[in-house]
Design a protein around this motif. Structure first.
Motif, PDB file in Angstrom:
ATOM      1  N   ALA A  44      65.344  39.851  48.971  1.00 48.27           N
ATOM      2  CA  ALA A  44      65.277  41.236  49.456  1.00 48.27           C
ATOM      3  C   ALA A  44      66.629  41.704  50.002  1.00 48.27           C
ATOM      4  N   ALA A  45      67.299  40.874  50.800  1.00 48.70           N
ATOM      5  CA  ALA A  45      68.600  41.255  51.367  1.00 48.70           C
ATOM      6  C   ALA A  45      69.644  41.406  50.263  1.00 48.70           C
ATOM      7  N   SER A  46      69.613  40.517  49.277  1.00 47.05           N
ATOM      8  CA  SER A  46      70.567  40.606  48.179  1.00 47.05           C
ATOM      9  C   SER A  46      70.347  41.871  47.368  1.00 47.05           C
ATOM     10  N   VAL A  47      69.106  42.163  47.036  1.00 44.47           N
ATOM     11  CA  VAL A  47      68.794  43.375  46.273  1.00 44.47           C
ATOM     12  C   VAL A  47      69.280  44.602  47.039  1.00 44.47           C
ATOM     13  N   ASP A  48      69.018  44.646  48.334  1.00 42.43           N
ATOM     14  CA  ASP A  48      69.439  45.779  49.156  1.00 42.43           C
ATOM     15  C   ASP A  48      70.958  45.957  49.101  1.00 42.43           C
ATOM     16  N   PHE A  49      71.710  44.876  49.233  1.00 38.06           N
ATOM     17  CA  PHE A  49      73.172  44.966  49.211  1.00 38.06           C
ATOM     18  C   PHE A  49      73.679  45.417  47.843  1.00 38.06           C
ATOM     19  N   TRP A  50      73.158  44.836  46.781  1.00 36.15           N
ATOM     20  CA  TRP A  50      73.614  45.195  45.437  1.00 36.15           C
ATOM     21  C   TRP A  50      73.279  46.657  45.111  1.00 36.15           C
ATOM     22  N   ILE A  51      72.155  47.148  45.602  1.00 37.54           N
ATOM     23  CA  ILE A  51      71.770  48.538  45.322  1.00 37.54           C
ATOM     24  C   ILE A  51      72.540  49.506  46.221  1.00 37.54           C
ATOM     25  N   ARG A  52      72.465  49.331  47.532  1.00 34.51           N
ATOM     26  CA  ARG A  52      73.094  50.289  48.449  1.00 34.51           C
ATOM     27  C   ARG A  52      74.603  50.115  48.552  1.00 34.51           C
ATOM     28  N   GLY A  53      75.109  48.893  48.394  1.00 44.36           N
ATOM     29  CA  GLY A  53      76.542  48.663  48.509  1.00 44.36           C
ATOM     30  C   GLY A  53      77.285  48.782  47.196  1.00 44.36           C
ATOM     31  N   LEU A  54      76.741  48.189  46.151  1.00 47.29           N
ATOM     32  CA  LEU A  54      77.462  48.091  44.886  1.00 47.29           C
ATOM     33  C   LEU A  54      77.013  49.092  43.825  1.00 47.29           C
ATOM     34  N   GLY A  55      75.948  49.843  44.090  1.00 48.31           N
ATOM     35  CA  GLY A  55      75.554  50.914  43.176  1.00 48.31           C
ATOM     36  C   GLY A  55      74.704  50.501  41.994  1.00 48.31           C
ATOM     37  N   PHE A  56      74.095  49.321  42.058  1.00 54.82           N
ATOM     38  CA  PHE A  56      73.186  48.888  41.001  1.00 54.82           C
ATOM     39  C   PHE A  56      71.798  49.488  41.242  1.00 54.82           C
ATOM     40  N   PHE A  57      70.926  49.374  40.264  1.00 55.08           N
ATOM     41  CA  PHE A  57      69.525  49.761  40.438  1.00 55.08           C
ATOM     42  C   PHE A  57      68.657  48.636  39.885  1.00 55.08           C
ATOM     43  N   GLU A  58      67.419  48.616  40.324  1.00 60.42           N
ATOM     44  CA  GLU A  58      66.492  47.583  39.864  1.00 60.42           C
ATOM     45  C   GLU A  58      65.889  48.005  38.535  1.00 60.42           C
ATOM     46  N   LEU A  59      66.187  47.246  37.487  1.00 59.52           N
ATOM     47  CA  LEU A  59      65.624  47.512  36.166  1.00 59.52           C
ATOM     48  C   LEU A  59      64.189  46.991  36.110  1.00 59.52           C
ATOM     49  N   PHE A  60      63.985  45.757  36.574  1.00 63.65           N
ATOM     50  CA  PHE A  60      62.638  45.215  36.721  1.00 63.65           C
ATOM     51  C   PHE A  60      62.704  43.981  37.597  1.00 63.65           C
ATOM     52  N   SER A  61      61.532  43.500  38.027  1.00 59.87           N
ATOM     53  CA  SER A  61      61.505  42.298  38.858  1.00 59.87           C
ATOM     54  C   SER A  61      60.270  41.465  38.555  1.00 59.87           C
ATOM     55  N   ILE A  62      60.378  40.199  38.877  1.00 58.77           N
ATOM     56  CA  ILE A  62      59.251  39.277  38.933  1.00 58.77           C
ATOM     57  C   ILE A  62      59.159  38.927  40.413  1.00 58.77           C
ATOM     58  N   PRO A  63      58.195  39.499  41.130  1.00 57.04           N
ATOM     59  CA  PRO A  63      58.164  39.392  42.599  1.00 57.04           C
ATOM     60  C   PRO A  63      58.387  37.967  43.110  1.00 57.04           C
ATOM     61  N   GLY A  64      59.332  37.883  44.064  1.00 56.76           N
ATOM     62  CA  GLY A  64      59.641  36.613  44.707  1.00 56.76           C
ATOM     63  C   GLY A  64      60.452  35.647  43.860  1.00 56.76           C
ATOM     64  N   THR A  65      60.741  36.001  42.622  1.00 58.94           N
ATOM     65  CA  THR A  65      61.412  35.074  41.706  1.00 58.94           C
ATOM     66  C   THR A  65      62.734  35.606  41.170  1.00 58.94           C
ATOM     67  N   LEU A  66      62.726  36.846  40.660  1.00 60.94           N
ATOM     68  CA  LEU A  66      63.888  37.380  39.949  1.00 60.94           C
ATOM     69  C   LEU A  66      63.904  38.899  40.055  1.00 60.94           C
ATOM     70  N   VAL A  67      65.108  39.443  40.172  1.00 60.73           N
ATOM     71  CA  VAL A  67      65.307  40.891  40.084  1.00 60.73           C
ATOM     72  C   VAL A  67      66.448  41.134  39.107  1.00 60.73           C
ATOM     73  N   HIS A  68      66.167  41.946  38.085  1.00 60.60           N
ATOM     74  CA  HIS A  68      67.184  42.322  37.099  1.00 60.60           C
ATOM     75  C   HIS A  68      67.797  43.634  37.575  1.00 60.60           C
ATOM     76  N   LEU A  69      69.108  43.576  37.877  1.00 60.23           N
ATOM     77  CA  LEU A  69      69.855  44.747  38.328  1.00 60.23           C
ATOM     78  C   LEU A  69      70.806  45.206  37.242  1.00 60.23           C
ATOM     79  N   ARG A  70      71.113  46.495  37.261  1.00 62.81           N
ATOM     80  CA  ARG A  70      72.063  47.046  36.289  1.00 62.81           C
ATOM     81  C   ARG A  70      72.761  48.251  36.890  1.00 62.81           C
ATOM     82  N   ARG A  71      73.962  48.520  36.374  1.00 62.06           N
ATOM     83  CA  ARG A  71      74.718  49.752  36.639  1.00 62.06           C
ATOM     84  C   ARG A  71      74.883  50.462  35.310  1.00 62.06           C
TER      85      ARG A  71
END
Length: 178
Positions: A44-71
């Protein structure tokens, strides 16, 4: 004749310049030619940083296991849940293209989330402005923006010395690649 040819039409990266506009975030599904997998002990903390800090968005996720991010297109990162992460960032880095107008806001956003996470921006001998960010999971991420090309600059002379010249500067016609 050079073996190199202009293939910029394959890239989402805009031509460098003070008015360069970043492409839209890419929400398409495609076969990824390359991607990074980044282990994290706090998804959760990593996703938050990559989205709010680095400008990525969540393409999809497998809860608790994986989050696919993209710009932009071809800027894919898989954050994967892991028991632990390295205690410090590795020497190796992963670089993502951006445009000059994004550099300052990226620095501000990352520093707001983690004050000591950013090094730079700094200008490079290869005519870019780079910002290095250490993410919460200790990944070393570099955002790199091409600066406008000045044929009279030291960077242009350095690039020409290794055979990299701008289009139309006597590189040959590359007829076999046209």
């Amino acid at each position: 004749m050079s073996d190199y040819y202009d293939a910029f039409e394959m890239s989402p990266v805009p031509d460098p310049g003070p008015d360069a506009v970043a492409p839209e975030l890419c929400r398409g599904i495609y076969g990824m030619p390359a991607f990074a997998t980044v282990p994290t002990s706090d998804l959760a903390a990593s996703v938050d940083f990559w989205i709010r800090g680095l400008g990525f968005f969540e393409l999809f996720s497998i809860p608790g296991t994986l989050v696919h991010l993209r710009r932009w297109a071809f800027q894919d990162v898989l954050l994967v849940s892991a028991a632990n992460v390295p205690a410090q960032a590795p020497a190796m880095s992963l670089s993502f293209a951006c445009v000059l107008s994004q550099v300052d806001s990226l620095v501000e956003a990352c520093r707001a989330l983690s004050p000591n996470s950013v090094d730079g921006p700094r200008d490079t001998p290869w005519n870019t402005r780079d910002v290095e960010v250490i993410t919460p999971e200790n990944a070393r991420i570099v955002f790199t923006a091409a600066k406008p090309f000045d044929p009279a600059s030291q960077e242009a002379r350095d690039l020409a010395a290794i055979g990299i010249t701008p289009p139309g500067a006597g590189r040959g016609d590359n007829e076999e690649h046209a």
